[in-house]
Design an enzyme around this catalytic site. Structure first.
Site, PDB file in Angstrom:
ATOM      1  N   HIS A 192      42.009  -8.232  -8.251  1.00  0.00           N
ATOM      2  CA  HIS A 192      41.529  -7.103  -8.683  1.00  0.00           C
ATOM      3  C   HIS A 192      42.192  -6.558  -9.964  1.00  0.00           C
ATOM      4  O   HIS A 192      42.136  -5.505 -10.385  1.00  0.00           O
ATOM      5  CB  HIS A 192      41.938  -6.021  -7.525  1.00  0.00           C
ATOM      6  CG  HIS A 192      41.073  -6.260  -6.386  1.00  0.00           C
ATOM      7  ND1 HIS A 192      40.021  -5.624  -6.034  1.00  0.00           N
ATOM      8  CD2 HIS A 192      41.176  -7.069  -5.195  1.00  0.00           C
ATOM      9  CE1 HIS A 192      39.453  -5.954  -4.931  1.00  0.00           C
ATOM     10  NE2 HIS A 192      40.009  -6.915  -4.453  1.00  0.00           N
TER      11      HIS A 192
ATOM     12  N   LYS B 116      41.156   9.562 -10.938  1.00  0.00           N
ATOM     13  CA  LYS B 116      41.707   8.413 -10.516  1.00  0.00           C
ATOM     14  C   LYS B 116      43.008   8.417 -10.666  1.00  0.00           C
ATOM     15  O   LYS B 116      43.565   9.549 -10.999  1.00  0.00           O
ATOM     16  CB  LYS B 116      41.077   7.388 -11.565  1.00  0.00           C
ATOM     17  CG  LYS B 116      41.085   7.738 -12.897  1.00  0.00           C
ATOM     18  CD  LYS B 116      40.401   7.109 -14.043  1.00  0.00           C
ATOM     19  CE  LYS B 116      39.200   7.075 -14.251  1.00  0.00           C
ATOM     20  NZ  LYS B 116      38.383   5.699 -14.082  1.00  0.00           N
ATOM     21  N   ARG B 117      43.763   7.315 -10.154  1.00  0.00           N
ATOM     22  CA  ARG B 117      45.097   7.249 -10.231  1.00  0.00           C
ATOM     23  C   ARG B 117      45.627   7.701 -11.787  1.00  0.00           C
ATOM     24  O   ARG B 117      44.803   7.207 -12.541  1.00  0.00           O
ATOM     25  CB  ARG B 117      45.749   5.950  -9.784  1.00  0.00           C
ATOM     26  CG  ARG B 117      45.614   5.576  -8.461  1.00  0.00           C
ATOM     27  CD  ARG B 117      46.573   6.659  -7.563  1.00  0.00           C
ATOM     28  NE  ARG B 117      47.692   6.533  -7.699  1.00  0.00           N
ATOM     29  CZ  ARG B 117      48.490   5.823  -6.695  1.00  0.00           C
ATOM     30  NH1 ARG B 117      48.104   5.602  -5.631  1.00  0.00           N
ATOM     31  NH2 ARG B 117      49.959   5.372  -6.945  1.00  0.00           N
TER      32      ARG B 117
ATOM     33  N   LYS C  19      44.766   3.872 -18.080  1.00  0.00           N
ATOM     34  CA  LYS C  19      43.180   4.598 -17.711  1.00  0.00           C
ATOM     35  C   LYS C  19      43.297   5.875 -18.889  1.00  0.00           C
ATOM     36  O   LYS C  19      42.424   6.502 -18.862  1.00  0.00           O
ATOM     37  CB  LYS C  19      43.424   5.074 -16.352  1.00  0.00           C
ATOM     38  CG  LYS C  19      43.312   4.043 -15.207  1.00  0.00           C
ATOM     39  CD  LYS C  19      43.295   4.684 -13.979  1.00  0.00           C
ATOM     40  CE  LYS C  19      43.464   3.629 -12.964  1.00  0.00           C
ATOM     41  NZ  LYS C  19      42.233   2.931 -12.626  1.00  0.00           N
TER      42      LYS C  19
ATOM     43  N   THR D 115      35.417   1.761  -9.908  1.00  0.00           N
ATOM     44  CA  THR D 115      34.377   2.306  -8.759  1.00  0.00           C
ATOM     45  C   THR D 115      33.953   3.733  -8.840  1.00  0.00           C
ATOM     46  O   THR D 115      32.792   4.037  -8.793  1.00  0.00           O
ATOM     47  CB  THR D 115      34.597   2.033  -7.293  1.00  0.00           C
ATOM     48  OG1 THR D 115      36.144   2.162  -7.226  1.00  0.00           O
ATOM     49  CG2 THR D 115      34.999   0.239  -7.368  1.00  0.00           C
TER      50      THR D 115
ATOM     51  N   LYS E 136      30.245   5.974  -8.545  1.00  0.00           N
ATOM     52  CA  LYS E 136      30.106   7.113  -7.633  1.00  0.00           C
ATOM     53  C   LYS E 136      29.691   8.385  -8.628  1.00  0.00           C
ATOM     54  O   LYS E 136      28.730   9.288  -8.196  1.00  0.00           O
ATOM     55  CB  LYS E 136      31.415   7.884  -7.077  1.00  0.00           C
ATOM     56  CG  LYS E 136      31.849   6.648  -6.147  1.00  0.00           C
ATOM     57  CD  LYS E 136      33.266   6.892  -5.720  1.00  0.00           C
ATOM     58  CE  LYS E 136      33.858   5.481  -5.202  1.00  0.00           C
ATOM     59  NZ  LYS E 136      35.352   5.556  -4.841  1.00  0.00           N
TER      60      LYS E 136
HETATM   61  C1  26W Z   1      51.936  -4.732  -5.689  1.00  0.00           C
HETATM   62  C2  26W Z   1      51.506  -3.656  -6.228  1.00  0.00           C
HETATM   63  C3  26W Z   1      50.101  -3.618  -6.232  1.00  0.00           C
HETATM   64  C4  26W Z   1      49.261  -2.646  -5.442  1.00  0.00           C
HETATM   65  C5  26W Z   1      47.947  -2.435  -5.659  1.00  0.00           C
HETATM   66  C6  26W Z   1      49.459  -4.184  -7.206  1.00  0.00           C
HETATM   67  C7  26W Z   1      47.938  -4.002  -7.491  1.00  0.00           C
HETATM   68  C8  26W Z   1      47.217  -3.214  -6.668  1.00  0.00           C
HETATM   69  C9  26W Z   1      45.762  -3.208  -6.675  1.00  0.00           C
HETATM   70  C10 26W Z   1      45.106  -4.538  -6.891  1.00  0.00           C
HETATM   71  C11 26W Z   1      45.545  -1.988  -7.840  1.00  0.00           C
HETATM   72  C12 26W Z   1      43.933  -1.878  -7.875  1.00  0.00           C
HETATM   73  O1  26W Z   1      43.484  -1.031  -7.071  1.00  0.00           O
HETATM   74  N1  26W Z   1      43.212  -2.506  -8.680  1.00  0.00           N
HETATM   75  C13 26W Z   1      41.754  -1.879  -8.616  1.00  0.00           C
HETATM   76  O2  26W Z   1      40.768  -2.668  -7.827  1.00  0.00           O
HETATM   77  C14 26W Z   1      39.646  -1.768  -7.933  1.00  0.00           C
HETATM   78  C15 26W Z   1      38.786  -2.435  -7.020  1.00  0.00           C
HETATM   79  O3  26W Z   1      38.352  -3.810  -7.174  1.00  0.00           O
HETATM   80  C16 26W Z   1      39.065  -2.041  -9.284  1.00  0.00           C
HETATM   81  O4  26W Z   1      37.767  -1.342  -9.227  1.00  0.00           O
HETATM   82  C17 26W Z   1      39.854  -1.476 -10.481  1.00  0.00           C
HETATM   83  O5  26W Z   1      39.548  -1.632 -11.452  1.00  0.00           O
HETATM   84  C18 26W Z   1      41.276  -2.161 -10.073  1.00  0.00           C
HETATM   85  O6  26W Z   1      42.378  -1.216 -10.931  1.00  0.00           O
END
Ligand code: 26W
Length: 810
Positions: free
Chosen positions: A355, A543-544, A549, A651, A655
């Site tokens: 992701h 968004k975050r 971003k 995503t 929406k």
């Molecule tokens: C280990 C810390 C950590 C925690 C969460 C690293 C990475 C994450 C996630 C993978 C971050 C995340 O939410 N990524 C997002 O995933 C979405 C669903 O596929 C994408 O639409 C977003 O672009 C992407 O940033």
């Protein structure tokens, strides 16, 4: 029986009285919520059990979707909608003088996730249940979900999210299905008749207790399951009178250390910290999950040698990657299967989604820490690495650089993405461009080695939550025009294209948007005492908060508009309401500064009379799923402005699209596919492309001072961050100033500024032509069908999991 209004009333009243022991007049909103939700839960119970029976009978293979996050939002409204009970429930409660909305409002969001990845999991579960795909979600039952955000003096303050305080009426505790998870200790190797046996001793044992939540399909009798595990001490029946004080003390310490595992969701996205508790959570989830799967599989007569044929295990990012060595451990140590066969089963059972490509998000565990916590699992990871490196050596003899680069263990760290690729049969990215970057850059060596594993599955969102539920007025308008087939088959939204020139449809669309803006405006008035102009362009970035971003770019355009208007207050531009929302990771200092910046800008602009209410800026506190459901339907413009190459998919962009907002976006992630779908005329594109960004990175970036020195607007904005003219305090936003100039603007904010501003002006001009604008909105809705997660999960089911849909008969 609940489909009948009188019956509904009777059962609801009966429940209030018998379970909560109060009359309807005495009942609190919480009593009513608990009574209603538990009524619905019991109503679906038969179908829930039946669905699993049907799966066992009819499904050749079933999916287990492992994720450390599922961001569900509020279950009640979704459940009523999918059961087809919404209207009858509303009418029954109306008769009793109770407002359904007020009951829905007091429900806590199930906030077991950070952002994109967690919400994607929730959308997938809804779509799979609605399509009859045999799938079970597996996650951790965090006692506290993602923190609640308070804004105090413009700054983010985090508050614990005690979502279970009043109990969770949707879950069913399955104590009898608890399993044991083992940490620490040592491994004794036994030689039994020339065969090695591994005995794990002196370990710390904890209990994983499952709680099941129903995932209800859209009017199809199907109820899937989200299984959440909580960590509990093994011995609960201790007689404390027989224990010494030291023993009691020790027990309490043990209890706390166990419970801490499922205590709290880590609030970081995109920033990895090698914390031992996080590793504990990850192993806890996969070990508990796999054990319950295998127990059930064997109970139904399954043979472990066929495990991979019957079970597809999906890992959502690398967080559940330990499923690979854990499945190996169970097969070898507990099922007595040889390494090669165990490896065959494992690598044919597990598939993995990546992701993000941000380097700071990639998980790497320190070997010593890992070994101490998971001694047997470490041995297995070590062996997987040895064998993999030998294979690499045979394929690329003496190519040491490549082997070191691809190794699972390197420099005393375990690289989880490498383990995930090596131990699974499918690796997918979440949008075309993201998958290409994985194949050609980030995982190039792995793609060369095993190209057949790599594939793309562009993300999607469930249109039933984000359109049907969140925007009932628009849903009715669509259904009046093209019928209701789109609810089950979102691709049929395409029929709306023939309405893009229909003035009465567009007039109605305009009215719907205005109605939704009114709802949001009321909320903003109530919460922040700010009036917003319903005729203004509602421009949203939710968004975050993250540098990549580029909320900062948005703020800079706002400041530029502000200065332009101050210089020329009579400028003929449509008025704009800029809305922001999003949480910053508590330890991400820069993101927190960005929140403060937005709030400071909002304070300055909203009170300035000179610009005649042409601009308003609002930061919505505590952005979350339930608030998002109010925001998307009211928006005109969707800000998707990440630095190209950084946003894997996005995503939120989808929406907005399905609610008829127009994207202002870079060619990044799924924006590219959205633009391809709607065409260039219905999308505002600006900024560097992925190739341009990557080429700058290869050549050491660009010089941001050049932009500062050559563009007076940029200079004015940047200076005002630190000279006290705007915010009354010198050096107020020095950190942001420094990162853009002296740290060379890693995310190309200044580089993309000019094109962004130009494109915003273009958008403004376009908005002046109402019917042209509404045509764009219609085209966006019409083409949003392919971004439904129904499409996405069908692709996963067909090409990755090889599972078929099962119709559950009544
Ligand atoms: C280990 C810390 C950590 C925690 C969460 C690293 C990475 C994450 C996630 C993978 C971050 C995340 O939410 N990524 C997002 O995933 C979405 C669903 O596929 C994408 O639409 C977003 O672009 C992407 O940033």
């Amino acid at each position: 029986m609940l489909k009948d209004k009188e019956k509904f009333k009777e059962m609801f009243l009966d429940r209030i009285q018998t379970i909560y022991g109060v009359t309807i007049e005495e009942a609190s909103v919480t009593d009513k919520y608990m009574a209603l939700s538990s009524l619905i839960r019991d109503y679906i119970y038969r179908n829930w059990v039946h669905t699993h029976r049907e799966y066992d009978k009819k499904a050749e293979r079933q999916v287990y979707y492992f994720s450390v996050e599922f961001l569900k939002g509020k279950p009640l409204g979704n459940n009523l909608l999918n059961l087809g009970l919404k209207d009858v429930c509303k009418e029954a409660l109306d008769d009793l003088g109770i407002d359904l909305e007020s009951i829905e409002n007091i429900e806590n969001d199930v906030g077991l996730g950070n952002g994109g990845l967690g919400r994607l999991g929730a959308c997938f579960l809804e779509s799979m249940a609605s399509l009859g795909i045999p799938c079970h979600g597996c996650t951790i039952r965090y006692k506290y979900g993602l923190f609640k955000q308070k804004i105090i003096d413009g700054y983010q303050v985090e508050v614990l999210d005690n979502w279970l305080r009043n109990g969770n009426p949707w879950e069913v505790r399955k104590t009898d299905k608890s399993v044991e998870v083992k940490f620490k200790g040592k491994v004794r190797v036994n030689n039994k008749n020339g065969k090695m046996a591994f005995i794990h001793e002196d370990y710390e044992s904890i209990l994983a207790v499952p709680n099941d939540m129903p995932i209800i399909g859209y009017r199809n009798n199907t109820v899937n399951t989200l299984r959440t595990f909580s960590a509990e001490p093994k011995r609960t029946e201790l007689d404390f009178t027989l224990l010494s004080r030291e023993e009691v003390q020790k027990y309490i310490e043990y209890k706390h250390s166990v419970e801490s595992i499922s205590e709290i969701l880590y609030p970081d996205d995109h920033n990895y910290e090698g914390k031992v508790l996080r590793l504990k959570q990850q192993y806890f989830l996969v070990s508990a999950g796999l054990q319950t799967i295998i127990r059930r599989f064997k109970k139904k007569g399954g043979m472990m040698k066929n495990f991979h044929e019957k079970v597809a295990i999906h890992i959502n990012d690398t967080h559940p990657t330990l499923a690979i060595p854990e499945l190996m451990r169970i097969l070898i140590d507990e099922e007595d299967i040889e390494w090669d066969e165990a490896w065959y089963i494992t690598t044919n059972a597990i598939s993995y989604t990546n992701h993000t490509i941000l380097p700071e998000a990639l998980e790497k565990w320190n070997v010593d820490m890992f070994k101490g916590l998971l001694p047997r699992i470490y041995m297995i990871v070590h062996e997987i690495n040895e064998r993999f490196c030998k294979e690499l050596w045979n394929r690329y003899p003496e190519d040491w650089d490549r082997i070191r680069n691809m190794a699972i263990i390197n420099n005393n760290y375990i690289n989880m993405a490498h383990l995930a690729v090596v131990g699974s049969y499918s690796v997918n990215g979440v949008a075309k461009v993201h998958t290409d970057i994985l194949k050609n850059q980030v995982m190039k060596n792995f793609y060369d080695f095993s190209p057949y594993k790599f594939n793309n599955k562009t993300n999607g969102i469930t249109h039933r939550t984000w359109l049907l539920k969140a925007n009932p007025k628009l849903s009715n308008l669509i259904t009046d025009a093209i019928g209701d087939k789109w609810i089950k088959e979102p691709s049929s939204l395409i029929k709306l294209t023939s309405y893009s020139q229909d003035s009465s449809f567009k007039e109605n669309l305009f009215k719907v948007k205005k109605h939704n803006k009114q709802i949001l405006a009321d909320l903003i008035k109530r919460e922040y005492n700010i009036n917003i102009d319903l005729d203004s362009i509602v421009d949203v970035q939710v968004k975050r908060i993250h540098e990549y971003k580029r909320q900062i770019l948005n703020v800079f355009n706002i400041l530029n508009m502000y200065y332009t208007l101050k210089d020329n207050p009579d400028l003929d531009i449509p008025s704009r309401t800029f809305i922001f929302g999003g949480k910053a990771a508590p330890g991400y200092y820069m993101a927190k500064e960005i929140i403060k910046l937005i709030n400071s800008v909002s304070y300055v602009i909203n009170k300035d009379k000179i610009i005649k209410d042409k601009l308003k800026v609002i930061f919505l506190e505590n952005y979350r799923v339930s608030l998002a459901e109010r925001v998307f339907p009211a928006s005109d413009v969707s800000e998707q402005i990440s630095t190209a190459s950084k946003e894997a998919s996005g995503t939120g962009n989808m929406k907005f699209m399905i609610n008829g907002s127009i994207t202002m976006g870079t060619l990044d992630g799924a924006n590219i596919e959205i633009r391809d779908a709607v065409g260039d005329d219905n999308f505002f594109n600006f900024g560097l492309t992925v190739d341009e960004v990557l080429s700058y990175y290869r050549n050491g970036g660009y010089n941001s001072w050049d932009v500062y020195n050559s563009d007076y607007r940029v200079k004015r904005i940047l200076d005002s961050l630190i000279d006290g003219t705007l915010f009354g305090e010198k050096d107020k936003f020095r950190m942001i100033y420094e990162s853009l100039l002296n740290n060379n603007d890693q995310y190309f904010v200044l580089k993309d500024f000019d094109d962004y501003v130009k494109t915003q002006v273009k958008l403004q001009e376009r908005y002046k032509n109402k019917y042209k604008w509404l045509e764009m909105c219609t085209e966006n809705i019409a083409n949003a069908g392919k971004f439904s997660s129904d499409r996405t999960v069908k692709e996963y089911a067909k090409h990755i999991w090889k599972v078929k849909e099962v119709q559950v008969e009544k």
